[in-house]
Design an enzyme around this catalytic site. Sequence first.
Site, PDB file in Angstrom:
ATOM      1  N   GLY A   9       0.817  -1.223   0.000  1.00 39.11           N
ATOM      2  CA  GLY A   9       0.000   0.000   0.000  1.00 39.11           C
ATOM      3  C   GLY A   9       0.843   1.262   0.000  1.00 39.11           C
ATOM      4  O   GLY A   9       2.076   1.200   0.021  1.00 39.11           O
ATOM      5  N   TYR A 140     -15.185   4.305   6.771  1.00 38.95           N
ATOM      6  CA  TYR A 140     -13.746   4.291   7.074  1.00 38.95           C
ATOM      7  C   TYR A 140     -13.486   5.030   8.396  1.00 38.95           C
ATOM      8  O   TYR A 140     -12.799   4.527   9.275  1.00 38.95           O
ATOM      9  CB  TYR A 140     -13.008   4.965   5.915  1.00 38.95           C
ATOM     10  CG  TYR A 140     -11.543   5.217   6.116  1.00 38.95           C
ATOM     11  CD1 TYR A 140     -11.066   6.510   6.322  1.00 38.95           C
ATOM     12  CD2 TYR A 140     -10.623   4.176   6.078  1.00 38.95           C
ATOM     13  CE1 TYR A 140      -9.716   6.756   6.482  1.00 38.95           C
ATOM     14  CE2 TYR A 140      -9.261   4.419   6.227  1.00 38.95           C
ATOM     15  CZ  TYR A 140      -8.821   5.715   6.427  1.00 38.95           C
ATOM     16  OH  TYR A 140      -7.470   5.971   6.578  1.00 38.95           O
ATOM     17  N   LYS A 144     -12.059   3.644  12.070  1.00 39.44           N
ATOM     18  CA  LYS A 144     -10.879   4.230  12.725  1.00 39.44           C
ATOM     19  C   LYS A 144     -11.236   4.697  14.140  1.00 39.44           C
ATOM     20  O   LYS A 144     -10.475   4.531  15.083  1.00 39.44           O
ATOM     21  CB  LYS A 144     -10.311   5.378  11.895  1.00 39.44           C
ATOM     22  CG  LYS A 144      -9.706   4.941  10.573  1.00 39.44           C
ATOM     23  CD  LYS A 144      -8.601   3.887  10.785  1.00 39.44           C
ATOM     24  CE  LYS A 144      -7.972   3.443   9.482  1.00 39.44           C
ATOM     25  NZ  LYS A 144      -6.954   2.384   9.711  1.00 39.44           N
TER      26      LYS A 144
END
Length: 311
Positions: A9, A140, A144
């Site tokens: 990534g 997302y 988190k």
Amino acid sequence: KILIIGAAGQIGSELTYKLRSIYGKDNVIASDLNYNNIELVNSGTFEIIDAMDYASIKICCEKHNIDTIYLMAAMLSATGEKYPMKAWDLNMQSLFHVLNLAKAKAIKKVFWPSSIAVFGPTTPTTDTPQHTIMEPTTVYGITKQVGERWCEYYNDKYGVDVRSIRYPGIISWKTLPGGGTTDYAVEIYHEALKNKNYECFLSEDTALPMMYMDDAIDATVALMTANAEKVKIRSSYNLSGISFTPKEIANAIKKEIPDFEITYKPDFRQQIADSWPSSIDDTSAREDWNWKHKFDLDGITKDMLKNLSSK
Ligand code: VAH
């Protein structure tokens, strides 16, 4: 030894090179879902790991005598809005697998990236404090925010040495943009060199906290090498370098490429960006483990254009 999950990534690939330069090539094992990143696969020990598969992580840790894991695999904000349950499953299951390995004392230390995406539209948008209201509106961001709670819980209840940073948008040249809302600030450099123009998916005055990859990597190493008692925050540290708008980054590019043109065509990612802060207060990181950023927007622009032109 160190294992990087999601090493192919944007951050994982640069962390791999940096950690190998510090600890020696044979002491850092890179892993990802497939062999697509040939350069990374050929750069040292590489294993196939599905971050959602506990057994593949555990077997790799035993095979290579791993004591530290950097969990860099996740689905980012824009892609996560297209596949909400996949983003939840990937981002959460991978974290539990690694935290539970640490709880079982199979490994000693964990790094897990959080993000400014934990903040939402009710969060104070300028100089966002370390402790504040967090009502994230993306899947997302939810993963988190919840992930931070679990990191703090595993540290508090089981003594797990997990450390985390709320990364701002990160700009780098080694990998292509990977589904992030802040990735306009990566694409724009590629397009500026290729076509001398860029159609930006955010509006011209959308200010977002950003950081150059070199600073993000240095901060990650500084946090992971700090004495444990200095790491007072076990949810995740605010971190920021600079903040800028698409108009400001376009003007910085024009200093290097005078006839560069930008147009604006906001899409669904504008709502995501509007829910995030425009600047971050990272005093805690600066006080606890003397963080300071090096790259400003002109420095980033020069380094990006130099490296992309010679790539
Ligand atoms: C994203 N680059 O845009 C990531 C990051 C703060 C942004 O989490 O989703």
